[in-house]
Design a protein around this motif. Structure first.
Motif, PDB file in Angstrom:
ATOM      1  N   THR A  51      53.499  40.854  36.128  1.00 17.15           N
ATOM      2  CA  THR A  51      52.752  41.475  36.675  1.00 17.15           C
ATOM      3  C   THR A  51      51.618  41.635  36.393  1.00 17.15           C
ATOM      4  O   THR A  51      51.085  41.714  35.864  1.00 17.15           O
ATOM      5  N   LYS A  69      46.451  33.808  40.341  1.00 16.47           N
ATOM      6  CA  LYS A  69      47.986  33.353  41.117  1.00 16.47           C
ATOM      7  C   LYS A  69      48.058  32.608  39.613  1.00 16.47           C
ATOM      8  O   LYS A  69      49.734  32.438  39.687  1.00 16.47           O
ATOM      9  N   GLN A  83      41.355  48.846  36.933  1.00 13.92           N
ATOM     10  CA  GLN A  83      41.620  50.564  37.146  1.00 13.92           C
ATOM     11  C   GLN A  83      39.373  49.677  37.100  1.00 13.92           C
ATOM     12  O   GLN A  83      39.317  49.412  36.041  1.00 13.92           O
ATOM     13  N   LEU A 131      42.496  40.777  37.786  1.00 13.47           N
ATOM     14  CA  LEU A 131      43.920  40.986  37.659  1.00 13.47           C
ATOM     15  C   LEU A 131      43.780  41.841  36.209  1.00 13.47           C
ATOM     16  O   LEU A 131      43.741  41.157  35.269  1.00 13.47           O
ATOM     17  N   ASP A 188      41.517  34.930  43.846  1.00  8.39           N
ATOM     18  CA  ASP A 188      42.687  35.369  43.897  1.00  8.39           C
ATOM     19  C   ASP A 188      43.524  34.447  43.646  1.00  8.39           C
ATOM     20  O   ASP A 188      44.827  33.904  42.519  1.00  8.39           O
ATOM     21  N   GLU A 214      44.417  48.333  30.028  1.00 13.12           N
ATOM     22  CA  GLU A 214      44.892  47.644  30.230  1.00 13.12           C
ATOM     23  C   GLU A 214      44.199  45.949  29.932  1.00 13.12           C
ATOM     24  O   GLU A 214      43.029  46.018  29.795  1.00 13.12           O
ATOM     25  N   HIS A 264      48.355  43.316  38.745  1.00 15.65           N
ATOM     26  CA  HIS A 264      47.428  44.375  40.460  1.00 15.65           C
ATOM     27  C   HIS A 264      45.893  44.338  39.746  1.00 15.65           C
ATOM     28  O   HIS A 264      45.711  43.744  38.769  1.00 15.65           O
ATOM     29  N   LEU A 265      45.111  44.817  40.987  1.00 16.55           N
ATOM     30  CA  LEU A 265      44.273  45.288  40.792  1.00 16.55           C
ATOM     31  C   LEU A 265      43.571  46.326  39.294  1.00 16.55           C
ATOM     32  O   LEU A 265      44.222  47.033  39.338  1.00 16.55           O
TER      33      LEU A 265
END
Length: 679
Positions: free
Chosen positions: A459, A444, A464, A395, A440, A432, A461-462
């Motif tokens: 925050t 988390k 790039q 992530l 996952d 990033e 997200h997957l």
């Protein structure tokens, strides 16, 4: 005070797949032995194990919990380990420091395969282990099926264990209930009672034949490792109970056999016989130290870190196995003075003055020392440790509050100290911050740790995909002129460039063929700098690779020219020429080795093909029973959810390793979609 100074010690890990009932078994063990006055329940969020907010929110074990109790004259330290494959690193890390393990599994033959990676680790390390077939009420759908289903479970277990199984008990069913068991060593039958010890009952005559067959199997398995017992069986001499127990203890300690016990942990069924087996059959700490190759010593302290954790208030705490010697509070280990010794009971801790060999305790303030580190005041000995697992899921993360960026790297480093299967990096192309882990849920939970322990809400997200671009066409004499005049000295640079594609993997090559000094030598480095800066982001918006640029001609001004002016001229030439060189998008291709039980090989081959993968071949996985290794090229863009789909296909046990291999042109239609999203 000194804990357990004159008592026998045993350290036992409770391991097994997710939802098999490990934490419930721990609660039963603590309740039956009187260590707790009230048995906790996962649903009520009051168990000794799974005491962290992350575990209770998910009703699953997310990190190792420790609890101690006394039974049969032995002080037991139990380590309740995560069952999810995503948290396997913590399980493996602590297993190297225990005397034995209880492998908990459900009485469901279809789920037995999930034990494969765990059993392989135990056998690779020679760790003695028993099996506890939990939730045995699942097999008693009716009285006629109870024994058939139980035998199916045993057959499935034999298929995943490289060590012979030795069933020590046989179930007694009544209707759709499990009501008792037969002890195959003593041939006595017992009836279960919820929350109380089982009492002796007559052996059901209808089970005599099954009991005799099961007992014969037990004795024949033990006779494979004992010539005297084999002679007794051949001469039809009934071996005494003491001899059978002696063989079980010897063979279990050498990791030659796996005794199997049965029960229902929620009802305390089978827990007392399991405890008795731990007392009678598991090896003592001295035997374990010998197995691990620790030199015997009563004076030299040798210990090993099994787990590190950070608490919001108390700083760093390390779970440590003392292999030899007596560890005292304030002792210096690896150049660090210990900051307190503690025994643990779930979330509670009790201070100690000293801990003898064989103890597993917590130590404060071993800053900078990682999981698996060997501890000693002066020894150079280094004990083996579990290797970090290859990360398979990522992530991209960022602090919700941008002011927190300065403290993020320190928190992430501590996170990796707590769990070596985590990894983080700041990607050079996408810029990033990437957090790598085992899935996952794993990541988390790590983000929850950051928020709770370090006040760093994030925050995520997957990540790039780090696409690159290259060109397919050459172009010559691309002109770039930079001219500025604003009073005083101006700026003037003038260049002609040839731009040529290179073979994949050759990177960037700059050269010059200047003659006659049309571009003075002191300005040529500026031309190269300008070209390189432009290549950081080509006409498609991505870094450019596999390109050769040659400076062929140009002109200069004796007053206004400078290295900076020639850098700008080179950028203008590249901007003009690159768009005419048929730029194309490249994607990173990884070489992936996927490990799965061979029952799933065909499905995995289809999965790989469905992810634009190129199968390179497959073969039997070395050292693994009925497993295959599948090798393939896979685009990195197709890897982001591969582990999720792979585990879904393989009952959670499939995994892979990977490494970057090469860049490859993206198919035209897909490239159009990527560029549209980029716009």
């Amino acid at each position: 005070m000194t804990e357990n100074g004159n008592r026998e010690l045993r350290n036992v890990a409770i391991v097994g797949p997710y939802s098999s009932g490990k934490t419930t078994l721990l609660e039963s063990l603590l309740s039956v032995t009187g260590a707790t006055s009230r048995k906790g329940r996962i649903q009520d969020q009051n168990t000794v194990g799974d005491h962290t907010p992350e575990a209770r929110a998910r009703q699953m074990t997310t990190e190792v919990s420790v609890a101690s109790t006394d039974y049969g004259g032995i002080h037991f330290t139990f380590l309740d380990c995560p069952g999810s494959i995503e948290f396997a690193q913590q399980t493996y890390d602590v297993l190297v420091g225990v005397d034995a393990a209880i492998v908990v599994c459900e009485a469901n033959s279809e789920r037995v395969l999930t034990l494969s990676p765990l059993l392989k680790f135990l056998d690779d390390w020679g760790i003695p282990h028993l099996m506890f077939v939990n939730k045995l009420d699942q097999v008693c759908t009716d009285e006629s099926r109870c024994y058939v289903n139980f035998n199916q479970v045993l057959t499935a277990l034999k298929g995943v264990s490289s060590r012979p199984l030795v069933p020590c008990q046989y179930p007694i069913g009544k209707g759709a209930q499990l009501v008792g068991y037969i002890d195959l060593i003593t041939e006595a039958a017992y009836q279960y009672h919820t929350g109380a010890a089982a009492d002796a009952v007559p052996l059901p005559p209808e089970l005599k034949e099954q009991e005799q067959a099961a007992r014969s199997e037990l004795l024949e398995t033990l006779a494979e490792f004992d010539d005297h017992l084999l002679e007794e069986l051949l001469e039809e001499v009934e071996p005494p109970t003491d001899e059978i127990l002696k063989d079980l203890k010897q063979d279990l300690g050498a990791d030659l056999v796996v005794p199997v016990f049965i029960g229902i942990a929620t009802e305390d069924f089978g827990v007392r016989p399991l405890l008795q087996a731990l007392v009678e059959e598991t090896p003592d700490p001295a035997e374990t130290a010998q197995r691990r190759g620790v030199p015997a010593s009563e004076t030299t302290v040798i210990a090993q870190i099994l787990k590190n954790s950070y608490t919001p208030q108390g700083g760093k705490v390390s779970l440590v196995r003392v292999w030899c010697g007596t560890l005292t509070d304030g002792m210096t280990l690896n150049g660090l003075r210990t900051g307190g010794l503690y025994t643990l009971m779930g979330a509670q801790s009790t201070s100690l003055n000293a801990a003898p060999a064989g103890s597993i305790i917590a130590i404060g303030r071993l800053d900078g020392l990682t999981t698996g580190t060997t501890l000693s005041p002066d020894s150079d000995l280094t004990l083996d440790k579990a290797e970090p697992l290859t990360p398979v899921y990522a992530l991209a993360i960022a602090p919700e509050n941008r002011n927190d960026e300065v403290k993020l790297s320190s928190a992430l480093n501590k996170l990796v100290e707590e769990d070596p299967s985590l990894r983080w990096e700041q990607h050079g192309d996408t810029h990033e911050i990437i957090l790598w882990g085992q899935g996952d849920i794993h990541l988390k939970v790590a983000l929850d740790w950051l928020a709770r322990k370090y006040n760093l809400p994030m925050t995520a997200h997957l990540p790039q995909v780090p696409y690159k671009e290259t060109i397919r066409k050459s172009i010559k004499d691309v002109h770039g002129r930079y001219k500025r005049q604003s009073g005083g000295h101006g700026q003037f640079g003038d260049v002609y460039l040839d731009i040529t594609p290179l073979e994949r993997g050759q990177g960037f090559i700059f050269s010059e063929t200047i003659v006659g000094g049309v571009v003075p030598k002191q300005y040529i480095p500026g031309v190269e700098t300008g070209v390189r800066e432009y290549l950081n982001q080509g006409p498609l918006g991505f870094p450019v690779v596999d390109v050769a640029v040659t400076l062929t001609n140009g002109s200069y001004h004796s007053v206004d020219s400078s290295e900076q002016a020639f850098k700008q001229a080179a950028r203008l030439a590249m901007q003009e020429g690159m768009s005419r060189c048929e730029p194309t998008l490249l994607e990173p291709i990884l070489v992936v080795t996927i490990a799965v039980p061979n029952d799933f090989t065909a499905g995995v081959l289809r999965l790989v093909s469905g992810h634009r993968g190129q199968i390179l071949g497959y073969e039997a996985k070395k050292g693994w029973k009925n497993w295959d290794d599948i090798s393939a090229y896979l685009p990195q863009a197709e890897m982001q959810n591969l582990i999720v789909e792979l585990r879904s296909l393989t009952l959670g046990v499939g995994t892979f390793t990977w490494q970057y291999d090469h860049l490859q042109i993206v198919p035209e239609k897909l490239a159009e979609q990527i560029l549209q999203q980029q716009a």
